[in-house]
Design a protein around this motif. Structure first.
Motif, PDB file in Angstrom:
ATOM      1  N   TYR A  63       0.817  -1.217   0.000  1.00 54.59           N
ATOM      2  CA  TYR A  63       0.000   0.000   0.000  1.00 54.59           C
ATOM      3  C   TYR A  63       0.852   1.268   0.000  1.00 54.59           C
ATOM      4  O   TYR A  63       0.632   2.202  -0.773  1.00 54.59           O
ATOM      5  CB  TYR A  63      -0.925   0.007   1.214  1.00 54.59           C
ATOM      6  CG  TYR A  63      -1.720   1.275   1.340  1.00 54.59           C
ATOM      7  CD1 TYR A  63      -2.821   1.491   0.522  1.00 54.59           C
ATOM      8  CD2 TYR A  63      -1.344   2.268   2.236  1.00 54.59           C
ATOM      9  CE1 TYR A  63      -3.550   2.671   0.611  1.00 54.59           C
ATOM     10  CE2 TYR A  63      -2.062   3.438   2.323  1.00 54.59           C
ATOM     11  CZ  TYR A  63      -3.168   3.641   1.513  1.00 54.59           C
ATOM     12  OH  TYR A  63      -3.881   4.810   1.585  1.00 54.59           O
ATOM     13  N   ARG A 134      -4.692   3.069  -4.511  1.00 53.37           N
ATOM     14  CA  ARG A 134      -4.297   3.271  -3.115  1.00 53.37           C
ATOM     15  C   ARG A 134      -4.882   4.567  -2.552  1.00 53.37           C
ATOM     16  O   ARG A 134      -5.262   4.621  -1.378  1.00 53.37           O
ATOM     17  CB  ARG A 134      -2.764   3.257  -3.008  1.00 53.37           C
ATOM     18  CG  ARG A 134      -2.196   1.849  -3.086  1.00 53.37           C
ATOM     19  CD  ARG A 134      -0.802   1.779  -3.667  1.00 53.37           C
ATOM     20  NE  ARG A 134      -0.294   0.408  -3.630  1.00 53.37           N
ATOM     21  CZ  ARG A 134      -0.677  -0.544  -4.487  1.00 53.37           C
ATOM     22  NH1 ARG A 134      -1.549  -0.273  -5.442  1.00 53.37           N
ATOM     23  NH2 ARG A 134      -0.174  -1.765  -4.377  1.00 53.37           N
ATOM     24  N   LEU A 137      -8.323   3.692  -1.539  1.00 51.99           N
ATOM     25  CA  LEU A 137      -8.364   2.989  -0.257  1.00 51.99           C
ATOM     26  C   LEU A 137      -8.254   3.970   0.905  1.00 51.99           C
ATOM     27  O   LEU A 137      -8.897   3.803   1.947  1.00 51.99           O
ATOM     28  CB  LEU A 137      -7.231   1.960  -0.182  1.00 51.99           C
ATOM     29  CG  LEU A 137      -7.282   0.798  -1.165  1.00 51.99           C
ATOM     30  CD1 LEU A 137      -6.051  -0.094  -1.005  1.00 51.99           C
ATOM     31  CD2 LEU A 137      -8.552  -0.022  -0.995  1.00 51.99           C
ATOM     32  N   ARG A 143      -5.729   5.564   5.822  1.00 50.25           N
ATOM     33  CA  ARG A 143      -4.427   4.990   5.494  1.00 50.25           C
ATOM     34  C   ARG A 143      -3.875   4.072   6.575  1.00 50.25           C
ATOM     35  O   ARG A 143      -3.123   3.146   6.290  1.00 50.25           O
ATOM     36  CB  ARG A 143      -3.412   6.120   5.238  1.00 50.25           C
ATOM     37  CG  ARG A 143      -3.761   7.007   4.059  1.00 50.25           C
ATOM     38  CD  ARG A 143      -2.637   7.973   3.731  1.00 50.25           C
ATOM     39  NE  ARG A 143      -3.014   8.869   2.640  1.00 50.25           N
ATOM     40  CZ  ARG A 143      -2.172   9.603   1.943  1.00 50.25           C
ATOM     41  NH1 ARG A 143      -0.878   9.578   2.239  1.00 50.25           N
ATOM     42  NH2 ARG A 143      -2.599  10.372   0.965  1.00 50.25           N
ATOM     43  N   GLN A 146      -4.181   0.366   6.330  1.00 46.78           N
ATOM     44  CA  GLN A 146      -3.553  -0.239   5.155  1.00 46.78           C
ATOM     45  C   GLN A 146      -2.089  -0.598   5.366  1.00 46.78           C
ATOM     46  O   GLN A 146      -1.496  -1.261   4.509  1.00 46.78           O
ATOM     47  CB  GLN A 146      -3.664   0.712   3.956  1.00 46.78           C
ATOM     48  CG  GLN A 146      -5.064   1.198   3.660  1.00 46.78           C
ATOM     49  CD  GLN A 146      -6.011   0.077   3.278  1.00 46.78           C
ATOM     50  OE1 GLN A 146      -5.603  -0.909   2.699  1.00 46.78           O
ATOM     51  NE2 GLN A 146      -7.274   0.234   3.616  1.00 46.78           N
ATOM     52  N   TYR A 242      -7.593  -5.351   9.723  1.00 47.26           N
ATOM     53  CA  TYR A 242      -8.139  -5.108   8.383  1.00 47.26           C
ATOM     54  C   TYR A 242      -9.405  -5.925   8.175  1.00 47.26           C
ATOM     55  O   TYR A 242      -9.397  -7.138   8.245  1.00 47.26           O
ATOM     56  CB  TYR A 242      -7.116  -5.476   7.310  1.00 47.26           C
ATOM     57  CG  TYR A 242      -7.494  -4.936   5.952  1.00 47.26           C
ATOM     58  CD1 TYR A 242      -6.959  -3.747   5.480  1.00 47.26           C
ATOM     59  CD2 TYR A 242      -8.430  -5.582   5.154  1.00 47.26           C
ATOM     60  CE1 TYR A 242      -7.326  -3.218   4.250  1.00 47.26           C
ATOM     61  CE2 TYR A 242      -8.806  -5.065   3.921  1.00 47.26           C
ATOM     62  CZ  TYR A 242      -8.246  -3.887   3.483  1.00 47.26           C
ATOM     63  OH  TYR A 242      -8.627  -3.369   2.265  1.00 47.26           O
ATOM     64  N   GLU A 301      -9.439  -5.387  -3.844  1.00 44.09           N
ATOM     65  CA  GLU A 301      -9.867  -4.637  -2.660  1.00 44.09           C
ATOM     66  C   GLU A 301     -10.594  -5.523  -1.666  1.00 44.09           C
ATOM     67  O   GLU A 301     -10.638  -5.220  -0.473  1.00 44.09           O
ATOM     68  CB  GLU A 301     -10.753  -3.459  -3.080  1.00 44.09           C
ATOM     69  CG  GLU A 301     -11.111  -2.522  -1.949  1.00 44.09           C
ATOM     70  CD  GLU A 301     -11.834  -1.272  -2.430  1.00 44.09           C
ATOM     71  OE1 GLU A 301     -12.581  -0.678  -1.637  1.00 44.09           O
ATOM     72  OE2 GLU A 301     -11.655  -0.879  -3.606  1.00 44.09           O
TER      73      GLU A 301
END
Length: 527
Positions: A63, A134, A137, A143, A146, A242, A301
């Protein structure tokens, strides 16, 4: 206990099973953050000496620009694979100055969202697509989540195995279809039994408060800087780590009951707009915020404990690669990085995972319905947050619960004949030894990585950050004490230089604007 497994093993024992299993391949992907000496995430660009993160086959980024990913090729055995991974680590340490490779899955000293640089893959359309993905995301999930790191274990069996196994099963489909549906049976069983991986190998029972970023948490306070779960095994795989929250909200569920259902459900998620993401927008003030406003920007994803994989041809979409050529291998994604180990993983652990994956393949694997999927999710969350609780019960069936250690013991017993198959003729009986090691861990939960980490933190009076940094420094010293020979240096240097040339070629070859490139990518179909 597992009659279909017993029947299949019995049939395999009457064939040259050693030769059939010998053709299997394994590979590993290890993620690790580059951090500066104070433990903060590095703000430096990906070192040029490591090549192009876009085109390098073995050293890339995930990421973040600081989140390295080391990739081994598919190899014939665990020992060969770990030697290759070890070489990558030692080569990288030659080129990152005083930075450390963070030894744990969970990051530390996160100075807010802005301290996490997104991966930069150059000016090509493909590189821009990876970067914008990214960025999407970040808008969708933030962030911080990730930059959690993990181990991905890739596993495949040879066509010789699949031909023989199909014959033993009396199956008359094409070999490609039989192989694909068998791998999907493996995946469903991995979901059913995958909590065992968290119990035995979970290595993230504590987290730095900086990672939580002020959010409320059910975790207890270890000290002023650390939160933890007293019986936690893998906060990475819990709701602290996650998770795919959007799919549950949107009502889209990826189905693993067959390859066509998997492709259809994943494609639906990639093509279905989601109002909160429509509010973000795609291109705002001339800058792309995300690739699209759908539930998933692209298939990757969707976070899953295991993915069916088929290497794409060029810029082919993953679902089309699967549709056209079937499943080639499976990627296990639920393994924490063990901060006690220089490579984050051990040979005996990987051999045990091979045994478990073969157990999942050879065992009966009926389709999953909504109720069982919920049970699977509940079991995984229970083990991730409270796996070492002596009173923990898991749902084995809708109407019955079983103590976690009792169920684990039954699975380990079922692995014994599989270990005998793989050890056939092997000196040292490495698979029996790997199984025996986990029997001892099950008999004494204090030997699990998660329990050892908490015990060592308490004994040393260390919070999670100091503990992980100490191990990061120790592993750096261990790896740097094993110099690469010139052939290894030349191999990785050549790969880095070639990857830079490949990126330059991609950038020079682009003939259409980025917007048209995206349209063409998403318009791919098998019609």
């Amino acid at each position: 206990m597992y009659p279909v497994l017993d029947q299949r093993l019995s049939r395999l024992l009457h064939t040259d099973s050693r030769a059939l299993f010998k053709g299997r391949l394994v590979g590993l992907e290890r993620e690790t953050l580059r951090v500066i000496p104070d433990g903060s995430i590095s703000q430096a660009s990906h070192p040029t000496a490591l090549g192009s993160a876009l085109a390098h086959p073995y050293i890339t980024t995930d990421y973040s620009e600081a989140l390295l990913e080391f990739i081994t090729p598919p190899l014939a055995g665990v020992d060969e694979m770990l030697r290759f991974l070890n070489d990558i680590h030692r080569f990288v340490y030659r080129h990152i100055g005083d930075e450390l490779l963070w030894a744990a899955s969970m990051p530390c000293i996160v100075n807010g969202e802005a301290s996490i640089p997104l991966g930069d893959y150059g000016r090509s359309n493909l590189g821009q697509m990876k970067h914008v993905y990214r960025r999407g995301l970040a808008w969708r999930y933030g962030r911080i989540m990730q930059v959690i790191a993990g181990i991905h274990f890739n596993f495949s069996l040879s066509d010789e195995f699949w031909t023989a196994f199909q014959h033993l099963e009396g199956d008359r489909r094409s070999l490609q279809d039989f192989r694909s549906e068998s791998y999907f049976g493996l995946i469903r069983n991995l979901q059913r039994f995958g909590w065992l991986i968290l119990y035995l190998f979970g290595a993230s029972p504590a987290v730095c408060k900086s990672f939580l970023d002020g959010k409320a948490t059910p975790l207890l306070e270890f000290d002023d800087h650390t939160c933890y779960g007293p019986y936690a095994t893998s906060l990475r795989m819990s709701n602290v780590g996650y998770t795919n929250r959007t799919e549950k909200k949107s009502g889209v569920n990826v189905c693993y009951n067959s390859l066509p259902q998997y492709i259809a459900s994943l494609t639906q998620a990639v093509n279905t707009p989601w109002p909160p993401y429509e509010q973000i927008g795609v291109k705002v003030d001339g800058e792309y915020r995300q690739l699209n406003t759908n539930i998933l920007q692209i298939e990757n994803e969707y976070y899953a404990s295991m993915r069916p994989k088929q290497p794409p041809h060029g810029n082919e979409k993953p679902v089309l690669a699967l549709q056209r050529r079937g499943v080639r291998y499976v990627e296990l994604r639920s393994v924490d990085i063990n901060p006690l180990e220089p490579l984050g993983v051990t040979a005996t652990q990987l051999r045990f995972l091979e045994l478990l994956l073969l157990f999942c393949l050879l065992n009966e694997s009926p389709p999953l319905d909504a109720a069982e999927r919920q049970m699977i999710d509940d079991n995984q969350m229970a083990v991730a947050l409270n796996g070492r609780d002596p009173a923990l019960m898991l749902q084995r069936r809708r109407d019955s619960a079983v103590p976690v250690r009792l169920w684990a013991g039954e699975i380990l017993s079922a692995l014994q004949p599989i270990s005998a198959l793989l050890d056939n003729g092997e000196s040292g009986q490495p698979y029996a030894a790997a199984l025996a090691e986990q029997r001892e861990v099950l008999a004494n939960p204090d030997r699990t990585p998660s329990a050892r980490i908490l015990a060592e933190m308490r004994a040393g009076g260390e919070n999670f950050f100091r503990y992980a940094r100490r191990w990061s420094e120790q592993h750096r010293n261990t790896l740097q004490s094993q110099p690469l020979d010139q052939a290894q240096v030349t191999f990785f240097t050549t790969a880095a230089e070639q990857s830079l040339r490949e990126q330059a070629k991609l950038e020079a070859a682009d003939e259409v604007p980025f917007e048209e490139f995206l349209q063409r990518y998403f318009a791919q179909s098998d019609d």
